[in-house]
Motif scaffolding. Structure first.
Motif, short mmCIF file in Angstrom:
data_model
loop_
_atom_site.label_atom_id
_atom_site.label_comp_id
_atom_site.label_asym_id
_atom_site.label_seq_id
_atom_site.Cartn_x
_atom_site.Cartn_y
_atom_site.Cartn_z
N GLU A 2 -126.55 -70.80 124.48
CA GLU A 2 -127.77 -70.98 125.27
C GLU A 2 -128.75 -69.88 124.85
O GLU A 2 -128.34 -68.77 124.51
N TYR A 3 -130.04 -70.17 124.90
CA TYR A 3 -131.06 -69.19 124.50
C TYR A 3 -132.13 -69.08 125.59
O TYR A 3 -132.51 -70.07 126.21
N ARG A 8 -142.26 -61.10 126.41
CA ARG A 8 -143.41 -61.81 125.84
C ARG A 8 -143.37 -61.75 124.32
O ARG A 8 -144.39 -61.88 123.65
N THR A 9 -142.16 -61.53 123.78
CA THR A 9 -142.01 -61.40 122.32
C THR A 9 -142.11 -62.75 121.61
O THR A 9 -142.37 -62.80 120.41
N GLY A 10 -141.84 -63.83 122.34
CA GLY A 10 -141.75 -65.14 121.69
C GLY A 10 -140.38 -65.42 121.12
O GLY A 10 -140.13 -66.51 120.62
N TRP A 11 -139.47 -64.44 121.20
CA TRP A 11 -138.12 -64.63 120.68
C TRP A 11 -137.28 -65.41 121.70
O TRP A 11 -137.32 -65.14 122.90
N LYS A 12 -136.49 -66.34 121.22
CA LYS A 12 -135.48 -66.98 122.04
C LYS A 12 -134.14 -66.42 121.59
O LYS A 12 -133.73 -66.64 120.45
N ILE A 13 -133.50 -65.69 122.48
CA ILE A 13 -132.27 -65.00 122.08
C ILE A 13 -131.06 -65.54 122.84
O ILE A 13 -131.17 -66.10 123.93
N SER A 14 -129.91 -65.36 122.24
CA SER A 14 -128.66 -65.87 122.81
C SER A 14 -128.36 -65.19 124.14
O SER A 14 -128.46 -63.98 124.28
N GLY A 46 -123.47 -68.44 117.09
CA GLY A 46 -124.85 -68.62 117.55
C GLY A 46 -125.53 -67.41 118.12
O GLY A 46 -126.66 -67.50 118.61
N VAL A 47 -124.87 -66.26 118.09
CA VAL A 47 -125.51 -65.02 118.57
C VAL A 47 -126.63 -64.62 117.60
O VAL A 47 -126.44 -64.65 116.39
N ASN A 48 -127.79 -64.27 118.16
CA ASN A 48 -128.89 -63.84 117.29
C ASN A 48 -129.57 -62.56 117.76
O ASN A 48 -130.66 -62.23 117.33
N PHE A 49 -128.87 -61.81 118.66
CA PHE A 49 -129.43 -60.57 119.17
C PHE A 49 -128.31 -59.54 119.26
O PHE A 49 -127.26 -59.80 119.88
N PHE A 50 -128.53 -58.39 118.63
CA PHE A 50 -127.52 -57.33 118.58
C PHE A 50 -128.15 -56.03 119.08
O PHE A 50 -129.22 -55.64 118.63
N ASP A 51 -127.45 -55.38 119.99
CA ASP A 51 -127.96 -54.15 120.59
C ASP A 51 -127.13 -52.97 120.13
O ASP A 51 -125.89 -53.00 120.20
N GLU A 292 -115.04 -64.19 120.19
CA GLU A 292 -114.97 -65.61 120.53
C GLU A 292 -114.85 -65.82 122.03
O GLU A 292 -115.51 -66.69 122.61
N GLU A 293 -114.01 -65.01 122.68
CA GLU A 293 -113.85 -65.14 124.13
C GLU A 293 -115.17 -64.85 124.83
O GLU A 293 -115.58 -65.56 125.75
N ASN A 294 -115.86 -63.79 124.40
CA ASN A 294 -117.12 -63.41 125.02
C ASN A 294 -118.17 -64.51 124.89
O ASN A 294 -118.79 -64.94 125.88
N PHE A 295 -118.39 -64.95 123.66
CA PHE A 295 -119.54 -65.80 123.41
C PHE A 295 -119.32 -67.23 123.87
O PHE A 295 -120.29 -67.96 124.10
N ASP A 296 -118.08 -67.63 124.05
CA ASP A 296 -117.81 -68.95 124.61
C ASP A 296 -118.27 -69.04 126.07
O ASP A 296 -118.44 -70.13 126.62
#
Length: 327
Positions: A2-3, A8-14, A46-51, A292-296
């Motif tokens: 899900e994103y 207001r960045t315009g980014w759609k992140i996981s 599908g993750v697209n944001f890393f902190d 895998e457990e987290n992102f599911d």
């Protein structure tokens, strides 16, 4: 996956993104090969944001993310943090020279010309009352060193002050089953201003995975051993400021509420995403299995309202008095 939109960045992140503290430092032994495999698995899912942050392993996790970017073609965003390298960590040291030095170092670690999102790293409360600091960040945006900026905070009051600055795009704050106060006033204010919310420490230092017990051993370099009472940094960063044995008791209470087909970890993450104000949460993962457990969790069905109510009752009856007014 899900994103949701980040500020207001315009980014759609996981909605379930990746927190890189654990692959940098202060979480016991970590293997870079396993860490990189976990990062690749995150992208696969599908993750697209890393902190990350410049202090996680003295730049270790930043460099791992730079390597990930070299090895993959997918577009993803990297948020890093600056400020905690200061010694002493005091408000007066948040000046032009120091901030620029931190940014240049992170640019090098990340092998990039522009940082996607720079976050002040839990600065002293006084910093939020220094408009010149936020003016320096505006200057860095104009100079092309950073695209956007935000703040990682310890306290709700700091978050409320930070969103008053018009160019703050995101607030990173501790929000989990053990720490529910941000959902009261702060979330409404952030939504009103279209500021993104990054929920950090979603699993309460691993306590909410349900995999810990009284006999769990932590290595000497793990903050879950050496910072339980705030010996090294804010005590709220370790187990959300909740006593270890009490945390175990509450997790046992929560087990009976976990729906069939969902792990305790996924339950804790899905609880966070039930609030539409949250843009994403950032659990850590040291290996692909954890990833895998987290992102599911992002694909799991909503938690029934009746269960959400019971979780709230547990918080109100057992945790509120211990944590609610401290942070």
């Amino acid at each position: 996956m899900e994103y949701r939109e980040l500020g207001r960045t315009g980014w759609k992140i996981s909605t379930v993104s990746y927190g890189a503290w654990a692959i940098g430092s202060a979480w016991g032994s970590v293997n870079d090969k396993d860490s990189l495999s976990a990062l690749h698995k995150a992208l696969d899912l599908g993750v697209n944001f890393f902190d990350t942050a410049d202090v996680y392993g003295d730049g270790r996790s930043e460099r791992l993310l730079a390597q990930l970017k070299r090895e993959r073609k997918e577009k993803f965003y990297i948020a890093t943090k600056a400020g905690r390298r200061l010694n002493p960590h005091i408000a007066s040291e948040y000046n032009k020279k120091n901030i620029l030095d931190f940014v240049e170092r992170s640019l090098k670690n990340l092998s990039t010309d522009t940082i996607d999102l720079l976050q002040l790293h839990c600065p002293p409360t006084e910093v939020y009352y220094k408009p010149d600091v936020f003016g320096l960040l505006d200057d860095l945006v104009k100079a092309g060193k950073i695209r956007y900026y935000g703040v990682s905070v310890e306290k709700v009051e700091e978050a409320l002050k930070a969103v008053e600055y018009p160019n703050v795009q995101s607030i990173q704050i501790i929000y989990n089953i053990f720490r529910q106060r941000p959902a009261e006033l702060f979330f409404r204010e952030a939504m009103k201003r279209k500021v993104g919310i990054i929920a950090r420490l979603p699993l309460s230092s691993g306590m909410l995975t349900g995999k810990m017990s009284k006999s769990t051993n932590f290595e000497n370099d793990d903050h879950r051993l050496f910072n339980r009472h705030g010996e090294a940094f804010d005590r709220g960063e370790t187990f959300s400021g909740v006593d270890y044995e009490l945390g175990l008791e509450i997790v046992d209470q929560l087990r009976s509420l976990v729906p069939a087909g969902m792990t305790m970890t996924q339950f804790a993450l899905r609880w966070i995403l039930m609030n539409p104000a949250v843009t994403c949460t950032i659990p850590g993962a040291k290996n692909p299995k954890q990833a895998e457990e987290n992102f599911d969790a992002a694909c799991m069905p909503p938690i029934p309202e009746s269960v959400m109510g019971r979780i709230k009752d547990i918080y109100d009856n057992r945790l509120r008095i211990l944590v609610h007014h401290y942070w």
